[in-house]
Design an enzyme around this catalytic site. Structure first.
Site, PDB file in Angstrom:
ATOM      1  N   TRP A  57       0.818  -1.221   0.000  1.00 32.60           N
ATOM      2  CA  TRP A  57       0.000   0.000   0.000  1.00 32.60           C
ATOM      3  C   TRP A  57       0.843   1.259   0.000  1.00 32.60           C
ATOM      4  CZ3 TRP A  57      -4.357   0.030  -2.103  1.00 32.60           C
ATOM      5  CH2 TRP A  57      -5.247  -1.033  -1.986  1.00 32.60           C
ATOM      6  N   ASP A  62      -1.395   6.773   6.135  1.00 31.02           N
ATOM      7  CA  ASP A  62      -2.510   6.010   5.574  1.00 31.02           C
ATOM      8  C   ASP A  62      -2.933   4.977   6.617  1.00 31.02           C
ATOM      9  OD1 ASP A  62      -4.248   4.324   4.302  1.00 31.02           O
ATOM     10  OD2 ASP A  62      -2.864   3.710   2.716  1.00 31.02           O
ATOM     11  N   LYS A 115     -12.358  -1.018   6.347  1.00 33.07           N
ATOM     12  CA  LYS A 115     -11.702  -1.990   7.212  1.00 33.07           C
ATOM     13  C   LYS A 115     -12.191  -1.869   8.656  1.00 33.07           C
ATOM     14  CE  LYS A 115      -9.058  -2.422   3.488  1.00 33.07           C
ATOM     15  NZ  LYS A 115      -8.150  -1.551   2.741  1.00 33.07           N
TER      16      LYS A 115
HETATM   17  C1  LIG Z   1      -7.606  -0.989   1.586  1.00 31.07           C
HETATM   18  C2  LIG Z   1      -6.495  -0.015   1.659  1.00 31.07           C
HETATM   19  C3  LIG Z   1      -6.381   1.056   0.762  1.00 31.07           C
HETATM   20  C4  LIG Z   1      -7.295   1.239  -0.431  1.00 31.07           C
HETATM   21  O1  LIG Z   1      -8.544   1.616  -0.109  1.00 31.07           O
HETATM   22  P1  LIG Z   1      -9.617   1.850  -1.290  1.00 31.07           P
HETATM   23  O2  LIG Z   1     -10.790   2.372  -0.550  1.00 31.07           O
HETATM   24  O3  LIG Z   1      -9.834   0.550  -1.967  1.00 31.07           O
HETATM   25  O4  LIG Z   1      -9.043   2.860  -2.222  1.00 31.07           O
HETATM   26  C5  LIG Z   1      -5.346   1.945   0.934  1.00 31.07           C
HETATM   27  N1  LIG Z   1      -4.466   1.805   1.923  1.00 31.07           N
HETATM   28  C6  LIG Z   1      -4.539   0.773   2.812  1.00 31.07           C
HETATM   29  C7  LIG Z   1      -3.526   0.667   3.894  1.00 31.07           C
HETATM   30  C8  LIG Z   1      -5.552  -0.167   2.699  1.00 31.07           C
HETATM   31  O5  LIG Z   1      -5.616  -1.185   3.561  1.00 31.07           O
END
Ligand SMILES: *Cc1c(COP(=O)(O)O)cnc(C)c1O
Length: 361
Positions: free
Chosen positions: A103, A173, A197
């Site tokens: 990511w 993030d 999540k």
């Molecule tokens: C799932 C995830 C993303 C992407 O999220 P989307 O909503 O699919 O764009 C980005 N960063 C991390 C750490 C993630 O787990």
């Protein structure tokens, strides 16, 4: 009676059962109005109360001061990969990115469209195990507009156990770890997270931005991704993802009922310890991340005999243990055990893994 179902999907992930039941109960008749919360104006007084209460609860849960704006935006986690540079990276500026897995790599690749990116730390293995390059070895640039990292790598199962100490605004993030452990928000310039999540339905992104970083968006920044404009319009420059926002609010309420982040963190520690201890003490399975950096949210593991993968997945699914297949880029298995996963779910997984090993060992 059939076994309860536990969903280990990495995202969109399971939501607390109580939240789903509450949403179901008022699905077609919300607050006595005879229609769904999905069907009312985002500018109606009743909806605004939902939206504002969600923000207040999030501020309380994360102890977010008035120095920070909280935005409810479109575009999920990846939307922020572009929004961050568009909002705070000057056209001729530079930003530092810390790589720890897939990511943070995606965030860096997207940011490169918008300016000069310095790879301050590359992915790092310690004795063949997934790890984080020690901060003393990071090559931070003197004039970076910000330092970006991913505290929990959802695919790789690598999680920082401390917050990096940097001089420049720290951008995180937190898509897969927000609200899973106590953090000091004041150490960050920007925290962002896709909701699917630990918060609610996909599509929604939460952005927590220190107010002194506002007002720097490039003129070409799409309006819906402009933090300053969105703050001015209280995240309603265009129609926000109203149902996702509402559901996030229910999850925040649920978290408060659990005793807040401090309490769920204790449960998260217990869940992770249960699973990692089992894996470490069973010859049949292995995890490939240095102990210190093992994720509490996403536990990747491998069967020593990978020829048994298909059987493992079929049998676990038949027992109501869903979505254990690892990400296609790394193979193996992955159990995502976010806030909504109860300890009993992890116990059920461990029981199955033990039984499977016995039958196949
Ligand atoms: C799932 C995830 C993303 C992407 O999220 P989307 O909503 O699919 O764009 C980005 N960063 C991390 C750490 C993630 O787990």
């Amino acid at each position: 009676m059939s076994n309860p179902v536990y969903n280990f999907c990495a995202g969109p992930a399971m939501l607390p059962k109580d939240v789903m039941l509450a949403a179901q109960q008022e699905f077609v008749n919300w607050s006595g109005q005879g229609c769904s919360v999905m069907e009312v104006s985002h500018r109606s007084a009743d909806y605004l109360e939902v939206a504002n209460q969600a923000e207040r609860d999030l501020r309380e849960l994360m102890n977010i001061s008035d120095d920070y704006a909280v935005l409810f935006m479109h575009g999920g986690g990846r939307g922020q990969f572009a929004s961050v540079p568009l909002n705070i990276l000057p056209e001729n500026g530079i930003a530092d990115y810390i790589l720890t897995g897939s990511w943070s790599q995606s965030a860096l690749t997207e940011a490169q469209k918008f300016g000069k990116i310095n790879l301050a730390a590359d992915c790092y293995k310690n004795n063949g195990l997934g790890s984080v390059l020690p901060q003393a070895d990071w090559q931070l640039s003197k004039d970076a507009a910000y330092v970006h990292y991913c505290p929990n790598e959802t695919v790789d199962g690598i999680e920082f156990d401390t917050i990096p100490e940097v001089e420049k605004p720290l951008v995180a993030d937190m898509s897969s770890c927000i609200l899973s452990r106590e953090i000091d928000v004041n150490k960050f310039g920007i925290i962002y997270a896709g909701a699917q999540k630990n918060i609610g339905p996909s599509g929604l992104a939460i952005v927590i931005v220190r107010k002194d970083l506002l007002g720097r968006a490039r003129s070409v920044t799409p309006s819906i991704f402009d933090y300053t404009l969105q703050l001015k319009h209280e995240s309603m420059f265009n129609t926000p993802p109203t149902y996702a926002w509402y559901l996030a609010g229910l999850v925040f309420k649920w978290l408060k009922q659990q005793g807040g982040v401090k309490a769920v963190e204790q449960t998260n520690i217990a869940k992770a310890e249960l699973l990692y201890n089992f894996i470490d003490n069973n010859e049949f399975y292995e995890n490939r991340v240095e102990t210190r950096y093992r994720s509490r949210m996403n536990v990747p593991f491998y069967l020593k005999d990978e020829a048994l993968n298909a059987a493992f997945l079929a049998e676990s699914k038949a027992q109501g243990l869903l979505a254990l297949k690892g990400h296609r880029s790394v193979g193996g298995m992955r159990a995502s055990i976010y806030n909504a996963m109860p300890l009993e779910g992890v116990q059920a997984l461990v029981n199955f893994m033990q039984d499977f090993a016995k039958r196949n060992g």
